[in-house]
Motif scaffolding. Sequence first.
Motif, PDB file in Angstrom:
ATOM      1  N   UNK A 158      39.568  48.057  41.063  1.00 21.45           N
ATOM      2  CA  UNK A 158      38.497  47.277  41.668  1.00 21.45           C
ATOM      3  C   UNK A 158      37.344  47.146  40.668  1.00 21.45           C
ATOM      4  N   UNK A 159      36.347  46.290  40.928  1.00 18.83           N
ATOM      5  CA  UNK A 159      35.277  46.050  39.949  1.00 18.83           C
ATOM      6  C   UNK A 159      34.538  47.302  39.510  1.00 18.83           C
ATOM      7  N   UNK A 160      34.302  48.243  40.427  1.00 15.63           N
ATOM      8  CA  UNK A 160      33.593  49.470  40.059  1.00 15.63           C
ATOM      9  C   UNK A 160      34.478  50.360  39.199  1.00 15.63           C
ATOM     10  N   UNK A 161      35.749  50.456  39.529  1.00 16.00           N
ATOM     11  CA  UNK A 161      36.660  51.308  38.759  1.00 16.00           C
ATOM     12  C   UNK A 161      36.787  50.828  37.316  1.00 16.00           C
ATOM     13  N   UNK A 162      36.738  49.519  37.107  1.00 15.82           N
ATOM     14  CA  UNK A 162      36.832  48.988  35.741  1.00 15.82           C
ATOM     15  C   UNK A 162      35.673  49.487  34.903  1.00 15.82           C
ATOM     16  N   UNK A 163      34.466  49.412  35.452  1.00 17.06           N
ATOM     17  CA  UNK A 163      33.283  49.876  34.713  1.00 17.06           C
ATOM     18  C   UNK A 163      33.337  51.387  34.524  1.00 17.06           C
ATOM     19  N   UNK A 164      33.790  52.093  35.536  1.00 21.77           N
ATOM     20  CA  UNK A 164      33.896  53.551  35.465  1.00 21.77           C
ATOM     21  C   UNK A 164      34.864  53.960  34.365  1.00 21.77           C
ATOM     22  N   UNK A 165      36.004  53.262  34.260  1.00 21.44           N
ATOM     23  CA  UNK A 165      36.994  53.564  33.224  1.00 21.44           C
ATOM     24  C   UNK A 165      36.451  53.308  31.818  1.00 21.44           C
ATOM     25  N   UNK A 170      27.915  45.061  22.066  1.00 26.06           N
ATOM     26  CA  UNK A 170      28.080  45.657  23.386  1.00 26.06           C
ATOM     27  C   UNK A 170      29.428  45.216  23.946  1.00 26.06           C
ATOM     28  N   UNK A 171      29.944  46.010  24.859  1.00 31.22           N
ATOM     29  CA  UNK A 171      31.202  45.678  25.510  1.00 31.22           C
ATOM     30  C   UNK A 171      30.918  44.880  26.773  1.00 31.22           C
ATOM     31  N   UNK A 172      31.851  44.030  27.125  1.00 33.99           N
ATOM     32  CA  UNK A 172      31.614  43.132  28.249  1.00 33.99           C
ATOM     33  C   UNK A 172      32.719  43.238  29.284  1.00 33.99           C
ATOM     34  N   UNK A 173      32.333  43.001  30.528  1.00 31.29           N
ATOM     35  CA  UNK A 173      33.292  42.757  31.596  1.00 31.29           C
ATOM     36  C   UNK A 173      33.100  41.307  32.019  1.00 31.29           C
ATOM     37  N   UNK A 174      34.178  40.546  31.964  1.00 35.62           N
ATOM     38  CA  UNK A 174      34.155  39.142  32.358  1.00 35.62           C
ATOM     39  C   UNK A 174      34.411  39.053  33.851  1.00 35.62           C
ATOM     40  N   UNK A 175      33.623  38.255  34.538  1.00 33.67           N
ATOM     41  CA  UNK A 175      33.847  38.160  35.967  1.00 33.67           C
ATOM     42  C   UNK A 175      33.625  36.741  36.477  1.00 33.67           C
ATOM     43  N   UNK A 176      34.311  36.443  37.568  1.00 42.72           N
ATOM     44  CA  UNK A 176      34.074  35.221  38.326  1.00 42.72           C
ATOM     45  C   UNK A 176      33.658  35.638  39.733  1.00 42.72           C
ATOM     46  N   UNK A 177      33.141  34.700  40.481  1.00 43.38           N
ATOM     47  CA  UNK A 177      32.546  35.035  41.767  1.00 43.38           C
ATOM     48  C   UNK A 177      33.130  34.200  42.896  1.00 43.38           C
ATOM     49  N   UNK A 178      32.945  34.658  44.118  1.00 45.15           N
ATOM     50  CA  UNK A 178      33.592  34.038  45.270  1.00 45.15           C
ATOM     51  C   UNK A 178      32.834  32.821  45.804  1.00 45.15           C
ATOM     52  N   UNK A 179      31.613  32.648  45.355  1.00 49.09           N
ATOM     53  CA  UNK A 179      30.826  31.494  45.807  1.00 49.09           C
ATOM     54  C   UNK A 179      30.308  30.783  44.569  1.00 49.09           C
ATOM     55  N   UNK A 180      29.825  29.544  44.693  1.00 48.34           N
ATOM     56  CA  UNK A 180      29.267  28.850  43.529  1.00 48.34           C
ATOM     57  C   UNK A 180      28.193  29.678  42.839  1.00 48.34           C
TER      58      UNK A 180
END
Length: 304
Positions: A24-31, A112-122
């Motif tokens: 899940x999104x939090x686990x990715x950052x935690x890892x 810096x390291x990045x997490x790429x994300x998309x969102x559920x609304x515009x």
Amino acid sequence: MDQEVDPQVLAVINEKRLSGPRLNPVEIVEKMGVLAARERPFDHAWLASGDGVIATIWGEHVMVGTGARWFSLELLDTQFRTGGRARSPNQVQRAKDRLVLLKRTFDSQQTFRAVLQTNRVPIDELESNKSAKVSTRVRDDEEWHVAAWEPDEGLAVLVRGARGWVPSGAEVQAARARRGVPDAPKAGTADSTPVSGEDVQAAALAYVTRHFSGYGYKAKDVSSQHLGYDIEVSSPKGETLLKVAVKGTSLAAPRLELSSDERACSAREKLWRLLVVSDPLGSAAQHRIYKATEVSQAPGFEGE
């Protein structure tokens, strides 16, 4: 939403999503080394173990420039979202915390390291809609860096990959247009109301209190007691960790000096530190902390 993401960017996000472990999104950052990820799930940037910075990059904001290089504009206005809608106090603080971390990498010329994300609304509904949750978040294999920091333009430029490339003026303008970002105000149109040294110092004290409180420490303002320091920092259990003299600096007040009480305290107190906050009234305030033996290195310091 996926419809707003450049096809090249979306292809990379989907490949990572399908090939990686189901986290899940939090686990990715935690890892990635953020121990407090579960306590700060709504942040947009984190300090990981080893002092590395991790930041979210919204896929909807990524532009593909010359040579297939990716870049994204980072707006420096923490008070308002694109379109002029005000942020809530919590949103303002998260925006400020993110800019502080990004500015730190820019000043030190680090990636810096990045997490790429998309969102559920515009994308223009982010922060104003409770349903604006992360749709997809993946770890980017490529490192990013801050290629430009332009306060006069109200933005920074984040670039994926090696240094040496920056988007052209036309590409930046296209990115502005895509996000609906207005041009920076012309010189001479800004508010010319003078800012007093007391205003700068008060903002610096508030900044330092928020900074330490944000990491779970207790920050007690004792500036009115003239002890030779302004903020007493202690652990959640009450153990005193630091005794911090706070100085705010700005373009209008770039100099700083220690009072006689501060000089005396710095000489006798091992926990004493000087913390200088640059531009505490601005949208991208940042700070640096000095031991008593390092005070002369602080920009604008005036000795006896």
